[in-house]
Design an enzyme around this catalytic site. Structure first.
Site, mmCIF file in Angstrom:
data_model
loop_
_atom_site.group_PDB
_atom_site.id
_atom_site.type_symbol
_atom_site.label_atom_id
_atom_site.label_comp_id
_atom_site.label_asym_id
_atom_site.label_seq_id
_atom_site.Cartn_x
_atom_site.Cartn_y
_atom_site.Cartn_z
ATOM 1 N N LYS A 47 -113.183 26.142 13.856
ATOM 2 C CA LYS A 47 -112.286 26.432 14.936
ATOM 3 C C LYS A 47 -111.948 27.955 14.846
ATOM 4 C CE LYS A 47 -112.111 22.612 17.004
ATOM 5 N NZ LYS A 47 -111.760 21.619 16.241
HETATM 6 C C1 LIG Z 1 -110.916 18.745 21.932
HETATM 7 C C2 LIG Z 1 -110.333 18.324 20.713
HETATM 8 N N1 LIG Z 1 -109.314 17.760 20.359
HETATM 9 C C3 LIG Z 1 -108.972 17.318 19.122
HETATM 10 C C4 LIG Z 1 -109.626 17.491 18.029
HETATM 11 C C5 LIG Z 1 -109.195 17.074 16.790
HETATM 12 O O1 LIG Z 1 -109.077 18.144 15.980
HETATM 13 P P1 LIG Z 1 -108.992 17.757 14.245
HETATM 14 O O2 LIG Z 1 -109.938 17.571 13.618
HETATM 15 O O3 LIG Z 1 -108.533 19.170 13.678
HETATM 16 O O4 LIG Z 1 -107.832 16.853 13.981
HETATM 17 C C6 LIG Z 1 -110.837 18.216 18.249
HETATM 18 C C7 LIG Z 1 -111.732 18.690 16.853
HETATM 19 O O5 LIG Z 1 -112.920 19.033 17.325
HETATM 20 C C8 LIG Z 1 -111.353 18.471 19.325
HETATM 21 O O6 LIG Z 1 -112.383 19.187 19.722
#
Ligand SMILES: Cc1ncc(COP(=O)(O)O)c(C=O)c1O
Length: 382
Positions: free
Chosen positions: A157
């Site tokens: 990210k």
């Molecule tokens: C659109 C979206 N929402 C939520 C997440 C979840 O993030 P995390 O893996 O940091 O929990 C991601 C992960 O890539 C995502 O692309």
């Protein structure tokens, strides 16, 4: 929790310019990010209207608490939630949350969604995991009036803490509850305890919580990363511009922003700035007489490693088995973005050959580190 946690929290909820709203940082343990999920969907009797084109975690936030997911339609230009279709899903007197996803870093249409939420008494919760550093009008994503905005600090990210994320919330009571939940449900404020504490060391376990505390070390990394966010986003935008020019040069009239274009790069809209988590583009592959697998193979051979953007309607697939058995899985709504979107990387570490780096009109290939290359992560990128 260490002092850097609070400092990082103060800056992480936007792009560093905004300091007014509360952020709650959270670390992932073995379980999924429940704290963020709870901020998003706190009640089993609230449905969640969201996009079909997103990572499963968006819908999982609802399923954790037994809430239903309603799939709305998307705007074919952006792949983001189309407000009119959300309106059609929500009936008066239904408890619901609207969960726009800023797909690939492109801000969703928040104003009409916020108006709709006000009209129907719904909560607005942004999945901004792709969009730290993006802006809508003059407002950084995370700095608006939504009830909650979720960010991810996964290494791919815009800013990373190794793992973990943050949720920015409007309501101070929600912030207090999330603070508690991420640390075993521990309450240290005497005013909120059931019994008077014996001394300043006293605390109560007020409810069932988890250990999702983000360590100070991770926050030190996060603070250093946050300072580089403008440079990271600028670099991503420069890479996107380069892709755009190269596509136009290669495909001519077949590539363009209009909806019928066989190859449509991400829309550049005048009132918002994408943070380009990815350079997602729609392709009518039949026009080119090819398949997605062949395109991916050719790009990979050119050292560009694309990925298929989230497959349509993942929420139905991530429904827990028990919920599926009780037929909670939603029927997917029609999806406007029919051509499968796919995405080229915009990672700041993507390299351009020295001789052409300053020439955006060059069609020389972008060189992208291999997936296993640790340098692809922000941590080592600058
Ligand atoms: C659109 C979206 N929402 C939520 C997440 C979840 O993030 P995390 O893996 O940091 O929990 C991601 C992960 O890539 C995502 O692309």
């Amino acid at each position: 929790m260490g002092p850097l946690v609070a400092r990082f929290e103060a800056g992480a909820g936007g792009d560093g310019r905004r300091r007014t709203r509360d952020g709650v940082l959270e670390r992932h343990g073995r379980a999924p990010p429940r704290v963020r999920a709870l901020a998003c969907i706190a009640r089993a009797d609230e449905s969640s209207s969201t996009s079909p084109i997103t990572f499963s975690a968006t819908a999982a936030a609802a399923y954790y608490v037994g809430a239903k997911v309603r799939i709305a339609d998307t705007d074919p230009r952006t792949g983001n939630l189309e407000p009119a279709s959300v309106e059609a899903l929500n009936r008066p007197a239904q408890r619901a949350r609207v969960v726009p996803v800023h797909l690939a870093g492109q801000p969703a249409d928040l104003a009409p969604l916020a108006a709709l939420a006000r009209r129907h008494g719904l909560r607005l919760v942004e999945d901004a995991c792709h969009a730290l550093g993006a802006t809508l009008g003059a407002t950084p994503i995370g700095g608006g009036d939504s009830d909650a905005v979720a960010f991810s600090f996964h290494p791919v990210k815009h800013v990373t803490t190794g793992e973990g994320g943050a949720v920015v919330v409007r309501d101070p009571d929600v912030k207090r509850r999330l603070d508690r939940l991420r640390s075993h449900g521990i309450e240290r404020d005497p005013a909120c305890m059931q019994a008077r504490p014996e001394g300043p060391w006293g605390y109560e376990v007020a409810e069932l919580g988890w250990n999702y505390r983000l360590p100070d070390i991770a926050c030190a990394l996060g603070l250093a990363q946050l300072a580089k966010l403008p440079a990271f986003v600028a670099r991503r935008r420069a890479l996107a511009a380069r892709y755009r020019v190269a596509l136009a040069a290669t495909f001519g009239a077949a590539s363009g922003d209009h909806l019928d274009a066989p190859l449509a790069p991400p829309a550049e809209l005048p009132d918002r700035t994408s943070a380009y988590h990815l350079f997602a583009n729609r392709r009518r592959l039949a026009h080119f007489g090819t398949t997605r697998a062949r395109v991916v193979a050719a790009l990979t051979a050119a050292r560009i490693h694309p990925g298929a953007l989230h497959p349509a309607a993942p929420p139905a697939r991530c429904t827990p088995r028990a919920a599926r058995a009780s037929s909670a899985a939603p029927a997917p709504a029609p999806i406007a973005t029919t051509p499968a979107p796919s995405a080229c990387p915009c990672f700041p570490r993507c390299t351009t050959p020295m001789s052409t780096a300053s020439s955006p009109s060059s069609t020389a290939p972008l060189e992208v580190p291999h997936h296993d290359d640790p340098d692809r992560h922000n941590v080592r990128s600058r």
